[in-house]
Design an enzyme around this catalytic site. Structure first.
Site, short mmCIF file in Angstrom:
data_model
loop_
_atom_site.label_atom_id
_atom_site.label_comp_id
_atom_site.label_asym_id
_atom_site.label_seq_id
_atom_site.Cartn_x
_atom_site.Cartn_y
_atom_site.Cartn_z
N CYS A 175 -2.90 2.81 3.83
CA CYS A 175 -2.99 1.41 3.38
C CYS A 175 -2.01 0.47 4.08
O CYS A 175 -2.23 -0.75 4.10
CB CYS A 175 -2.83 1.33 1.86
SG CYS A 175 -1.43 2.25 1.25
N GLN A 187 5.64 -2.89 -0.03
CA GLN A 187 4.39 -2.31 -0.51
C GLN A 187 4.26 -2.34 -2.03
O GLN A 187 5.20 -2.04 -2.76
CB GLN A 187 4.28 -0.85 -0.01
CG GLN A 187 4.31 -0.77 1.50
CD GLN A 187 4.13 0.62 2.05
OE1 GLN A 187 4.72 0.94 3.08
NE2 GLN A 187 3.33 1.47 1.41
N GLU A 217 5.45 7.88 4.55
CA GLU A 217 4.73 6.65 4.90
C GLU A 217 5.07 6.18 6.32
O GLU A 217 4.18 5.80 7.08
CB GLU A 217 5.09 5.57 3.88
CG GLU A 217 4.20 4.35 3.93
CD GLU A 217 2.87 4.55 3.21
OE1 GLU A 217 2.57 5.69 2.80
OE2 GLU A 217 2.13 3.57 3.09
N LYS A 226 3.35 8.18 8.93
CA LYS A 226 1.90 7.91 8.99
C LYS A 226 1.64 6.62 9.76
O LYS A 226 0.78 6.56 10.64
CB LYS A 226 1.32 7.78 7.58
CG LYS A 226 1.08 9.11 6.90
CD LYS A 226 0.39 8.90 5.55
CE LYS A 226 1.28 9.32 4.42
NZ LYS A 226 0.75 9.03 3.09
N HIS A 271 -0.01 -5.28 0.14
CA HIS A 271 1.10 -4.86 0.99
C HIS A 271 1.41 -5.99 1.99
O HIS A 271 0.50 -6.50 2.65
CB HIS A 271 0.73 -3.61 1.79
CG HIS A 271 0.65 -2.35 0.98
ND1 HIS A 271 0.94 -2.30 -0.37
CD2 HIS A 271 0.32 -1.08 1.35
CE1 HIS A 271 0.79 -1.04 -0.79
NE2 HIS A 271 0.41 -0.29 0.21
N THR A 290 -5.62 -1.44 -2.08
CA THR A 290 -6.64 -0.51 -2.60
C THR A 290 -8.05 -0.95 -2.21
O THR A 290 -9.00 -0.20 -2.41
CB THR A 290 -6.55 -0.31 -4.14
OG1 THR A 290 -6.74 -1.57 -4.77
CG2 THR A 290 -5.24 0.29 -4.55
N1 LIG Z 1 -3.52 3.89 -4.00
C1 LIG Z 1 -3.63 3.40 -2.75
O1 LIG Z 1 -3.37 2.21 -2.47
C2 LIG Z 1 -4.10 4.29 -1.62
C3 LIG Z 1 -4.40 3.68 -0.41
C4 LIG Z 1 -4.85 4.47 0.65
C5 LIG Z 1 -5.00 5.81 0.47
N2 LIG Z 1 -4.71 6.41 -0.71
C6 LIG Z 1 -4.94 7.85 -0.81
O2 LIG Z 1 -6.08 8.08 -1.64
C7 LIG Z 1 -5.92 9.28 -2.37
C8 LIG Z 1 -6.02 9.00 -3.85
O3 LIG Z 1 -4.96 8.14 -4.25
P1 LIG Z 1 -4.90 7.51 -5.71
O4 LIG Z 1 -3.84 6.49 -5.64
O5 LIG Z 1 -6.26 7.12 -6.17
O6 LIG Z 1 -4.41 8.80 -6.60
P2 LIG Z 1 -4.63 9.11 -8.14
O7 LIG Z 1 -4.79 7.86 -8.93
O8 LIG Z 1 -3.54 10.05 -8.51
O9 LIG Z 1 -6.05 9.93 -8.20
C9 LIG Z 1 -6.19 11.23 -7.71
C10 LIG Z 1 -7.61 11.77 -7.94
O10 LIG Z 1 -7.65 13.11 -7.44
C11 LIG Z 1 -8.18 13.97 -8.47
N3 LIG Z 1 -7.62 15.31 -8.37
C12 LIG Z 1 -6.32 15.68 -8.54
N4 LIG Z 1 -6.19 17.02 -8.43
C13 LIG Z 1 -7.44 17.51 -8.20
C14 LIG Z 1 -7.97 18.80 -8.01
N5 LIG Z 1 -7.19 19.90 -8.03
N6 LIG Z 1 -9.30 18.93 -7.79
C15 LIG Z 1 -10.11 17.86 -7.77
N7 LIG Z 1 -9.66 16.59 -7.96
C16 LIG Z 1 -8.35 16.42 -8.16
C17 LIG Z 1 -7.80 13.31 -9.78
O11 LIG Z 1 -8.67 13.77 -10.81
P3 LIG Z 1 -8.24 13.90 -12.37
O12 LIG Z 1 -8.27 12.53 -12.95
O13 LIG Z 1 -9.28 14.80 -12.92
O14 LIG Z 1 -6.87 14.50 -12.40
C18 LIG Z 1 -8.03 11.83 -9.42
O15 LIG Z 1 -9.39 11.53 -9.53
C19 LIG Z 1 -4.56 9.86 -1.95
O16 LIG Z 1 -4.76 10.80 -0.93
C20 LIG Z 1 -3.81 8.63 -1.46
O17 LIG Z 1 -2.79 8.97 -0.55
C21 LIG Z 1 -4.27 5.67 -1.78
#
Ligand SMILES: NC(=O)c1ccc[n+]([C@@H]2O[C@H](COP(=O)([O-])OP(=O)(O)OC[C@H]3O[C@@H](n4cnc5c(N)ncnc54)[C@H](OP(=O)(O)O)[C@@H]3O)[C@@H](O)[C@H]2O)c1
Length: 350
Positions: free
Chosen positions: A149, A176, A202, A205, A242, A328
């Site tokens: 991001c 951020q 970060e 990356k 960000h 996001t």
């Molecule tokens: N937030 C941002 O701004 C952003 C931006 C770019 C990229 N990202 C990337 O996008 C990804 C998700 O980020 P997020 O912020 O959305 O995280 P998050 O809110 O913690 O969500 C994580 C998701 O992964 C699932 N999960 C966790 N453990 C799992 C498992 N063992 N098997 C299957 N599913 C599982 C969770 O399901 P449950 O609810 O069932 O636990 C939840 O749906 C990350 O890799 C992050 O680095 C985030």
């Protein structure tokens, strides 16, 4: 019967997953028919499993969907992944191996030699890696990734500049938003009234992904752009958006006015193809000295544009500028959806 393509969302319960659900509501080409997450939530109905944190109500169409395990048995060909990075790597590989098209937000496969890391306005030609990946991995499925991001807004702004004036050095300081850490993310007592000068992994990356996105596809893999990137990443008490303070050195001479015009008038493939999620203008160049600001500008162009301001001379490198974008939306789910739209427009979702 709907003529839209059925799609699944992996990690559908998380912060990025929910943004997928929200952005895909009423999408003209795609319809969410499958949602999948961890053992914690699978088996429940989506409407009951999720702690919905979007400012618009949960779409009625997803409420009754059963949350499925993240195994490649979903009734769709295309999956958007918002999976936690601790599990995304092997799960996304399983899906691609089973013939699914995976659009991933996670860091795990971004730097794989045969995986495209794409911003449609900047390096759409890197989708040529799909053929290489399919051949290497002996599968009809494949993985396409979008940038981290913070990388997103830096690489997006540098794209046209590098093409026109050849970037030689980049120095960036980020501020951020807390939503970048997912939900519940950073504890409020750590971030309120505070700045945290460290976000694990970060800076690395940003420094490497920028060079892949601005690198050259040579038919087999991507030669990284040669310029160094120095990134300082900070977490600040902002909800969404960000902000990045950037200094750049360029090989060719130019002016502040030329740089502003270049970005202001730029139109990429998503704009030319009128892709449904494409912002009309990829860069919103702002003249006011105190903009962009996340509070006022984060939702410009539905969060899909990169806001650019304060382009001015830099006494150390050549120019400095301020970037801001929705972490996001354009920095995550919206980027994957735009990538999928480009794939569809190029006949790569067949
Ligand atoms: N937030 C941002 O701004 C952003 C931006 C770019 C990229 N990202 C990337 O996008 C990804 C998700 O980020 P997020 O912020 O959305 O995280 P998050 O809110 O913690 O969500 C994580 C998701 O992964 C699932 N999960 C966790 N453990 C799992 C498992 N063992 N098997 C299957 N599913 C599982 C969770 O399901 P449950 O609810 O069932 O636990 C939840 O749906 C990350 O890799 C992050 O680095 C985030």
């Amino acid at each position: 019967m709907s003529a839209k393509m059925p799609v699944g969302v992996l990690g559908a319960t998380g912060a990025v997953g929910q943004k997928f659900i929200k952005l895909l509501e009423d999408h003209p080409w795609f319809e969410v028919t499958e949602v999948a997450a961890s053992e914690r939530t699978s088996g429940k109905l989506y409407g009951e499993a999720v702690s919905w944190k979007q400012v618009t109500p949960m779409p009625e169409s997803v409420r009754p969907l059963e949350v499925r395990p993240c195994t490649p048995e979903l009734k769709c060909r295309i999956v958007f992944s918002g999976l936690d990075a601790s599990v995304a790597g092997p799960i996304e590989e399983d899906f691609a191996r089973a013939g699914y098209i995976v659009l991933s937000n996670s860091k795990n496969h971004r730097m794989d030699e045969d995986v495209p890391l794409v911003i449609p306005e900047v390096n759409p030609d890197h989708l040529g890696l799909i053929t290489v990946q399919r051949r290497n991995r002996q599968s009809n499925g494949y993985i396409v990734t979008n940038a981290n991001c913070t990388t997103m807004f830096l690489a997006m702004a540098l794209g046209p500049i590098h093409k026109a004036f050849k970037v030689e050095k980049v120095f960036m300081v980020s501020m951020q938003a807390v939503s970048g850490a997912g939900y519940p993310g950073v504890p409020s007592l750590d971030i309120l009234g505070n700045v945290i000068p460290y976000i694990g992994g970060e800076e690395e990356k940003v420094e490497i992904e920028t060079r892949k996105i601005l690198g050259t596809f040579n038919g087999k893999t991507v030669d990284l752009a040669e310029f160094p990137v120095s990134a300082h990443c900070n977490r600040v008490a902002v909800e969404d958006g960000h902000t990045e303070s950037v200094s750049i050195k360029l090989a060719k001479k130019t002016t502040v006015a030329e740089l502003a015009d270049l970005l202001r008038n730029y139109s990429g493939i998503p704009q030319q193809l009128h892709l449904p999620s494409a912002p009309e203008k990829p860069y919103i160049v702002m003249d006011a000295q105190d903009r962009p600001q996340p509070r006022f500008d984060v939702n410009r162009s539905k969060g899909m544009a990169t806001c650019v301001g304060r382009i001015r001379p830099c006494p150390i490198l050549d120019f400095k500028l301020t970037l801001m974008g929705h972490n996001t939306v354009r920095g995550a789910a919206g980027a994957s959806i735009l990538n999928a739209e480009l794939l569809k427009a190029q006949g790569l979702l067949e």
